[in-house]
Each structure stands twice: as structure tokens, then as C-alpha cells.
Write an enzyme that holds these catalytic residues in place. Structure first.
Site, PDB file in Angstrom:
ATOM      1  N   THR A  23       0.862  -1.167   0.000  1.00 56.78           N
ATOM      2  CA  THR A  23       0.000   0.000   0.000  1.00 56.78           C
ATOM      3  C   THR A  23       0.901   1.220   0.000  1.00 56.78           C
ATOM      4  OG1 THR A  23      -2.062   0.922   0.851  1.00 56.78           O
ATOM      5  CG2 THR A  23      -0.444   0.285   2.502  1.00 56.78           C
ATOM      6  N   CYS A  29      -3.395   7.019   8.061  1.00 57.00           N
ATOM      7  CA  CYS A  29      -4.101   5.740   8.005  1.00 57.00           C
ATOM      8  C   CYS A  29      -3.202   4.665   8.610  1.00 57.00           C
ATOM      9  CB  CYS A  29      -4.402   5.340   6.559  1.00 57.00           C
ATOM     10  SG  CYS A  29      -5.492   6.476   5.702  1.00 57.00           S
ATOM     11  N   HIS A  46      -5.838  -1.274   4.662  1.00 52.19           N
ATOM     12  CA  HIS A  46      -5.446   0.142   4.724  1.00 52.19           C
ATOM     13  C   HIS A  46      -6.678   0.916   5.202  1.00 52.19           C
ATOM     14  CE1 HIS A  46      -3.515   3.819   2.416  1.00 52.19           C
ATOM     15  NE2 HIS A  46      -4.220   4.227   3.444  1.00 52.19           N
TER      16      HIS A  46
END
Lengths: 161, 206
Positions: A23, A29, A46
Site C-alpha cells: 500500500t 491511516c 489500509h
């Protein structure tokens, strides 16, 4: 070799060795990797927000740490992974900006990390490595073949946890 | 909350009004920067668009593109963010021009340079908001600007997260400007919550 699986923002996916999963540009996040070394299977989430129960607009379950993790776990179990064999690695949850004064969302990164830790404990999945917090973004790449999570950040050498 | 307003159902007229707002806000902002740098800057017509979170965090050259981002949290009659973002190399050119340094010098950012970028962002955002206030009559307060130099995805994740509490996509008013004799490409964007867009619409009678 198959291309690396890309997990988008508010998204999760699974893969198995020799494929890798990544990711990109993880800021506040949190990225959660669940991994079973015996089968070489893994999943990555994520998530943007810690808790779906505190948000009215919670239809998109992948947006949250709680519902995202729950669904990712279910998916992995359907794919034949046993929860008891899973370990976790977590990254992200940075505090990207230093706001002055009280801003409840300023440290949403920390809240995301704490939510992930609390839930993984509840699920009985040990966190064997983490690179969280601080004030910079991370791109993470997990290789279920080696169990290593590669972390790239601006102005920092590449690290593996 | 008065905001059972679905941003997705805005019609063309409403979107045109937002485009116009972005145009006036950014126009004033870019004029201030142009005076400061003593160079001509040209602005593109703002884009008002709905984006997925993923498209949004990739919207300034991709999520791993390194940018300088200056952001103000806005409050008062409307709530949201105004953000100034610029590619790292362009930020260097901007600071070099401001400091009268050779444009080819690829020096590292000093603290002084960083505060210069932050101040440029502050001026741009300040004049953007001032003109927004002037047209709409709304009272808008903004926080002291905050800045980060990092991957665009990581920087943009913050406004995306705040927005994600209400929505599964982002309505962004984005303006881009370019230097004529200075190779820079800057972005000014506003992201507000749906209640705020509703308030703006009411104020403007659309």
C-alpha cells in the site's frame, strides 16, 4: 512472476507467496498485515478511521479498522487460513501535521494504531513488529515468502520489520 | 445535521457556482503570489470534481510524489481545509526565486526555506479565504498553517480521513497555476464538508 497486489485507501486484499502486497503513501491511516508463515498466505488492510460505531456514515466497512479487520479475517478464513496461526505487523498512523491547539482529529493516526492494537489483542493475533506514529508517510510492501515488511519513507533509509 | 444533502446530486448550476468561487479565490491568491515573486503566473480554470479517496491522494503526481503541502483548517460558518501543494523541485525554485539564488542550485531545504514555503502557502490560503468571505459574506476563520514535506498520499490522507467521516468520496475544488518564466506548477484546493457546501449554496441563492 505475478505483479504485486496493490491495496488502495479504504481497502484490503490477500495474497500468497511468491506474490507481494503493498500500500502506497500511508499517512495517518494504518496498514495492518496479517500473515500465516506456514501457508505463506497474508492479507493487508489500509484503514482510515478507528471505529465504525462512532460514525454515522459507516456503510463502507473497509474504511474502518474494526469492520475492515473483521472482514479481512473472514476473507482469510474462507481462503483456508486459521486465525490461530496468524501474526500481525502494523505500520502507519503518522501525525502528518502539527496543529496548534486542540484538534480532535489531529492525532487520528494514533487512534487508528490504538484501535488496531486493541482489536488484534481481542482476536488473539500477536503483533510481532510495528513501525507506527512519528510524523512521516510510509509505503509498505509485504513479502509473505520471507515474512518481511519493507518500509519506505521520504528522507529515511529503507527498513524491514 | 442539516446535511442529508448529497453532494453527488448537485446539478450543473451548483457545480458552476463552486467553479466560480474557486476561480475568484485562487485568482486573488495567485495575484498575491505573483506580486510577491515579481513574476507572471497563469491560472487554469478550476476543476470541481468528485473523487474516490484513492484518486484524491494520487491527484498531485501520484501518491508517492514528494510535495510540500501547506494546509489550513477552516472553521466558522463553513468547515473544511484549504491546501496549497507544490512538487518538491518546484518548491525549491519558488524559494530560490524569493531568495534571489541561482535557479540551478539544488540545495537542500533549510529551516528558513521551509518557513518561506509555509509563508507563501499562508499568503495564498489567506487571500483565497479573504475573497471567499468577500463574495459570500460568510465568516471564515482559519488556523495557523501547518506544513509537511512528504509523499503526496501521506499528506492528502489527512483531509481525506476527516472527510471520510461523512462521505465515501471527496468533492474538491482545485485550481492550478503555472509560472511563465519560472517553471512551477502549484495547486490550491478546498475541501469542505457537505453542510458547508449547503451553506455556501444558501448564501449565494443557488
Amino acid at each position: 512472476m505475478e505483479p504485486t497486489v496493490i491495496v488502495h485507501m479504504a481497502d484490503y486484499a490477500t495474497c500468497a507467496a511468491p506474490q507481494k502486497i503493498t500500500t502506497i503513501g500511508l499517512g495517518s491511516c494504518v496498514g495492518v498485515v496479517l500473515y500465516d508463515s506456514s501457508s505463506g498466505k497474508c492479507g493487508m488492510l489500509h484503514a482510515m478511521l478507528p471505529d465504525s460505531t462512532r460514525i454515522r456514515n459507516n456503510q463502507n466497512r473497509m474504511k474502518f479498522v474494526d469492520t475492515g479487520l473483521e472482514d479481512l479475517l473472514k476473507l482469510m478464513e474462507r481462503e483456508g487460513v486459521s486465525r490461530r496461526k496468524l501474526v500481525a505487523k502494523i505500520a502507519g498512523g503518522a501525525k502528518m501535521f502539527e496543529f496548534s491547539g486542540a484538534n480532535e482529529t489531529a492525532n487520528i493516526g494514533l487512534q487508528n494504531v490504538e484501535a488496531a492494537k486493541k482489536l488484534l489483542k481481542l482476536y488473539g493475533i500477536p503483533i510481532i513488529a510495528e513501525d507506527t506514529g512519528k510524523n512521516y508517510g510510509r509505503t509498505i510492501i509485504f513479502d509473505p515468502g520471507t515474512g518481511k515488511l519493507e518500509i519506505k519513507a521520504v528522507g529515511h533509509p529503507i527498513s524491514y520489520i | 445535521m442539516a446535511s442529508d444533502v448529497q453532494l453527488e446530486t448537485m446539478d450543473n448550476q451548483e457545480l458552476d457556482v463552486l467553479t466560480e468561487l474557486g476561480s475568484i479565490g485562487a485568482g486573488n491568491a495567485v495575484t498575491s503570489l505573483s506580486v510577491l515573486l515579481n513574476t507572471k503566473l497563469s491560472m487554469q480554470i478550476p476543476k470541481v470534481s468528485f473523487m474516490t479517496f484513492d484518486d484524491f491522494i494520487g491527484s498531485i503526481g501520484g501518491p508517492e510524489n514528494i510535495i510540500a503541502g501547506v494546509m489550513c483548517d477552516i472553521a466558522g460558518d463553513i468547515e473544511g481545509f484549504v491546501l496549497f501543494a507544490i512538487d518538491l523541485m518546484d518548491a525549491h525554485r519558488l524559494v530560490n526565486r524569493l531568495n534571489n539564488i541561482d535557479l540551478s542550485a539544488e540545495n537542500m531545504f533549510t529551516d528558513f526555506d521551509l518557513s518561506a514555503v509555509k509563508e507563501i502557502g499562508n499568503i495564498l490560503i489567506g487571500s483565497y479565504l479573504a475573497s471567499l468571505e468577500a463574495i459570500t459574506g460568510l465568516k471564515i476563520r482559519s488556523t495557523v498553517p501547518v506544513m509537511a514535506v512528504d509523499m503526496a498520499g501521506a499528506i492528502l490522507s489527512f483531509p481525506a480521513i476527516v472527510n471520510s467521516r461523512e462521505h465515501d468520496d471527496i468533492l474538491r475544488i482545485e485550481s492550478q497555476f503555472e509560472g511563465e518564466d519560472l517553471s512551477i506548477n502549484g495547486h490550491i484546493m478546498m475541501i469542505a464538508n457537505s453542510e458547508s457546501y449547503q451553506i455556501i449554496r444558501q448564501k449565494l441563492g443557488v
